[in-house]
Design an enzyme around this catalytic site. Structure first.
Site, PDB file in Angstrom:
ATOM      1  N   CYS A   1       0.822  -1.207   0.000  1.00 45.72           N
ATOM      2  CA  CYS A   1       0.000   0.000   0.000  1.00 45.72           C
ATOM      3  C   CYS A   1       0.860   1.263   0.000  1.00 45.72           C
ATOM      4  O   CYS A   1       0.371   2.342  -0.332  1.00 45.72           O
ATOM      5  CB  CYS A   1      -0.954   0.013   1.196  1.00 45.72           C
ATOM      6  N   ASN A   2       2.130   1.129   0.358  1.00 46.47           N
ATOM      7  CA  ASN A   2       2.995   2.305   0.459  1.00 46.47           C
ATOM      8  C   ASN A   2       4.085   2.376  -0.602  1.00 46.47           C
ATOM      9  O   ASN A   2       4.804   3.368  -0.665  1.00 46.47           O
ATOM     10  CB  ASN A   2       3.658   2.350   1.842  1.00 46.47           C
TER      11      ASN A   2
ATOM     12  N   GLN B   1       5.965  -9.270   3.214  1.00 47.94           N
ATOM     13  CA  GLN B   1       5.620  -8.789   1.881  1.00 47.94           C
ATOM     14  C   GLN B   1       6.746  -9.055   0.885  1.00 47.94           C
ATOM     15  O   GLN B   1       6.498  -9.413  -0.270  1.00 47.94           O
ATOM     16  CB  GLN B   1       5.283  -7.299   1.947  1.00 47.94           C
TER      17      GLN B   1
ATOM     18  N   ALA C   1     -10.632  -6.604   4.534  1.00 49.74           N
ATOM     19  CA  ALA C   1      -9.670  -7.273   5.406  1.00 49.74           C
ATOM     20  C   ALA C   1      -8.350  -6.523   5.335  1.00 49.74           C
ATOM     21  O   ALA C   1      -8.335  -5.317   5.148  1.00 49.74           O
ATOM     22  CB  ALA C   1      -9.509  -8.729   4.982  1.00 49.74           C
ATOM     23  N   GLY C   2      -7.251  -7.241   5.464  1.00 51.25           N
ATOM     24  CA  GLY C   2      -5.951  -6.582   5.479  1.00 51.25           C
ATOM     25  C   GLY C   2      -5.385  -6.565   6.880  1.00 51.25           C
ATOM     26  O   GLY C   2      -6.128  -6.458   7.858  1.00 51.25           O
TER      27      GLY C   2
ATOM     28  N   MET D   1      -3.541  -4.353   8.593  1.00 47.08           N
ATOM     29  CA  MET D   1      -3.722  -3.150   9.407  1.00 47.08           C
ATOM     30  C   MET D   1      -5.166  -3.005   9.856  1.00 47.08           C
ATOM     31  O   MET D   1      -5.450  -2.592  10.979  1.00 47.08           O
ATOM     32  CB  MET D   1      -3.259  -1.919   8.636  1.00 47.08           C
ATOM     33  N   ALA D   2      -6.115  -3.340   8.980  1.00 43.37           N
ATOM     34  CA  ALA D   2      -7.525  -3.245   9.340  1.00 43.37           C
ATOM     35  C   ALA D   2      -7.871  -4.218  10.459  1.00 43.37           C
ATOM     36  O   ALA D   2      -8.593  -3.883  11.410  1.00 43.37           O
ATOM     37  CB  ALA D   2      -8.395  -3.511   8.113  1.00 43.37           C
TER      38      ALA D   2
END
Length: 532
Positions: free
Chosen positions: A48-49, A136, A206-207, A209-210
């Site tokens: 995501c970053n 990751q 989901a994810g 961090m979530a």
């Protein structure tokens, strides 16, 4: 080796989401990269970053020379890097459009390896010290391996990066007392609602961090509702975090009921639109709504932030707050940076020395072939009366003569591994001794099979050094006398001139190092990229 990509440091979220590449899309992107004639190997790290391409430029064919028979020059090497950089930029711009071009950064050679190591060590993360990046990166490596785009050169660097990341987490306290995006989000929610007990939180998608945020919310006393496109996934996640599953069709109703919404889906478009929030706001009758969007591309239309009593924070907003909270880890980050530099220097020395292996093996083969041919001529003439025992003694003499003749040259050649002119020396060696065309005679093949030349070039296994082990970790040099010597460029240990290759294999041209680049800054500028 080259690197091209963007991250939270070079691009805002509205640009990053243009280049978001899902897991299922990665094999296709990898195939597009390696289909280009300038790229031999490729690895894509997409989170995501950040979206980053690491690639190994395709090398010229063995024996390729410039006009007049001269070996490839530093300018030729720079051209290879430029072509690979431009190819990677072309693929990324093809995905994200021209809007991403000005935000792309690039590095080549040792600078690219240092950047890869820093990423694995979480020094380049939004939250310095966060543990997710290693997982990751491992996933990116497995996907590249599955797509058959990860070869020997780039594969060694990638696997070494994983080890660097683990070493940093083991030898420093960079992850201790970690402040995360999720924990900051919950702290902000407390500022709005004071006490979260009795409030309803909605988790969309989901994810990691979530899910982390949802667990913190439940721990703080909030009631949790989980909405997912997959009913099974919603039910499983609800059980895991202690919440209530809802079908996707009830999303709007769940937003009306919720005080806090955490969204992290892989949707390419907004899941929570401006119209949906407007309708929910009317039904809520003025109650405050706190929205946390951790998705890239974003799940929640940023226009909702203009509505009264609606508070939206995306991943960039939260990360800015996180950055202000991690200053206490500056000393640990400095220690981690030192480890990265140390590991990069050790890896550079190892890769440069390993690149010399084919040339040294070729030199040995060429020398032994000449000696063996002369002995064979004598055995067919004046010495044809010699019996098996005498002939065996002559064969041993050839081996001994080869070792004595080449011990000093090979030792000095290996000692030059850190010299920026080493490629020129290898080219001169090949030219002078006609190594590229030297056959691998049966005597050398037998010596290889018997293990005289130890294996250091097996691309089918985890990388091995000249002594048959992985590249030495710079933090553990007890078994390598040469690496204990002072100086910034340690070299692999002596092995008395016996270098390695696969039994029966022919000599190959010197393997291009993932590190060696004549002018890395010029290559990056020529490709129109900024430094990472």
């Amino acid at each position: 080796m080259i690197f091209v990509g963007l991250s939270h440091k070079t691009a805002p979220i509205e640009v990053r989401e243009r280049l978001a590449i899902g897991r299922s899309q990665l094999p296709e992107v990898l195939a597009r990269l390696t289909a280009h004639p300038a790229i031999a190997e490729a690895l894509v790290l997409s989170t995501c970053n950040r979206v980053e391409v690491y690639a190994s430029p395709r090398q010229p064919a063995p024996g390729l020379t410039r006009a007049g028979g001269a070996p490839p020059s530093p300018d030729d090497e720079l051209s290879l890097d430029n072509e690979a950089l431009r190819a990677a930029v072309s693929v990324l711009v093809g995905i994200g459009g021209d809007a991403v071009r000005g935000h792309l950064a690039g590095r080549v050679g040792s600078d690219a390896v240092v950047h890869l190591f820093r990423v694995a060590a979480s020094l380049d993360s939004m939250v310095v010290g966060e543990p997710q990046i290693l997982g990751q990166m491992k996933e990116a490596i497995e996907i590249a391996r599955g797509a058959k785009t990860l070869g020997a050169r780039l594969g060694r660097a990638a696997h070494r990066a994983i080890k660097v990341g683990k070493r940093v987490r083991t030898e420093t306290a960079i992850g201790a007392g970690q402040v995360s995006v999720s924990s900051v989000a919950i702290d902000l929610a407390r500022q709005i609602f004071t006490d979260l007990a009795g409030h309803t939180a909605l988790l969309i998608g989901a994810g990691e961090m979530a899910e982390a945020a949802s667990k913190l919310l439940v721990r703080a006393g909030a009631r949790l509702v989980v909405v997912n496109r997959s009913p099974e996934r919603a039910a499983a996640l609800a059980r895991e975090v202690g919440g209530e599953p809802r079908p996707w069709a009830e999303l709007e109703r769940a937003v009306v009921e919720a005080d806090i919404v955490v969204s992290s889906t892989s949707s390419p478009s907004y899941v929570v639109t401006l119209d949906l929030v407007r309708r929910a706001r009317k039904a809520r009758k003025g109650r405050s709504l706190f929205l946390i969007d951790i998705a890239v591309p974003r799940d929640i239309d940023p226009a909702v932030n203009k509505l009264d009593n609606v508070y939206l924070y995306d991943v960039d907003d939260l990360s800015q707050i996180v950055a202000q909270s991690v200053e206490g880890r500056a000393a640990e980050a400095a220690r981690a940076e030192a480890i990265v530099v140390d590991e990069a220097q050790a890896f550079e020395a190892w890769t440069l020395e390993r690149a010399l292996t084919p040339a040294i093996v070729g030199l040995r083969s060429r020398t032994r072939s000449i000696l063996a041919a002369e002995v064979e001529r004598s055995l067919s003439g004046k010495l044809r009366h010699l019996g098996p025992a005498e002939r065996q003694a002559l064969a041993l003499m050839i081996d001994a003569a080869t070792n004595k003749l080449l011990h000093v040259p090979t030792t000095r050649l290996r000692a030059m591994a850190g010299d920026p002119r080493v490629a020129e020396h290898v080219d001169s060696l090949r030219e002078l001794f006609d190594i590229d065309d030297a056959p691998l005679d049966s005597g050398v093949a037998r010596a290889l099979a018997e293990g005289e030349l130890r294996d250091a070039a097996d691309d089918r296994r985890t990388p091995v050094s000249a002594r048959g082990a992985e590249p030495p970790a710079s933090g553990d040099r007890s078994g390598d006398p040469a690496l204990r010597q002072a100086g910034p460029r340690p070299h692999a240990a002596e092995d008395n001139g016996h270098y390695a290759r696969q039994p029966g294999a022919r000599p190959q041209p010197a393997e291009a190092s993932v590190m060696a680049v004549a002018n890395p800054a010029a290559a990056v500028r020529a490709a129109g990229l900024k430094g990472a």
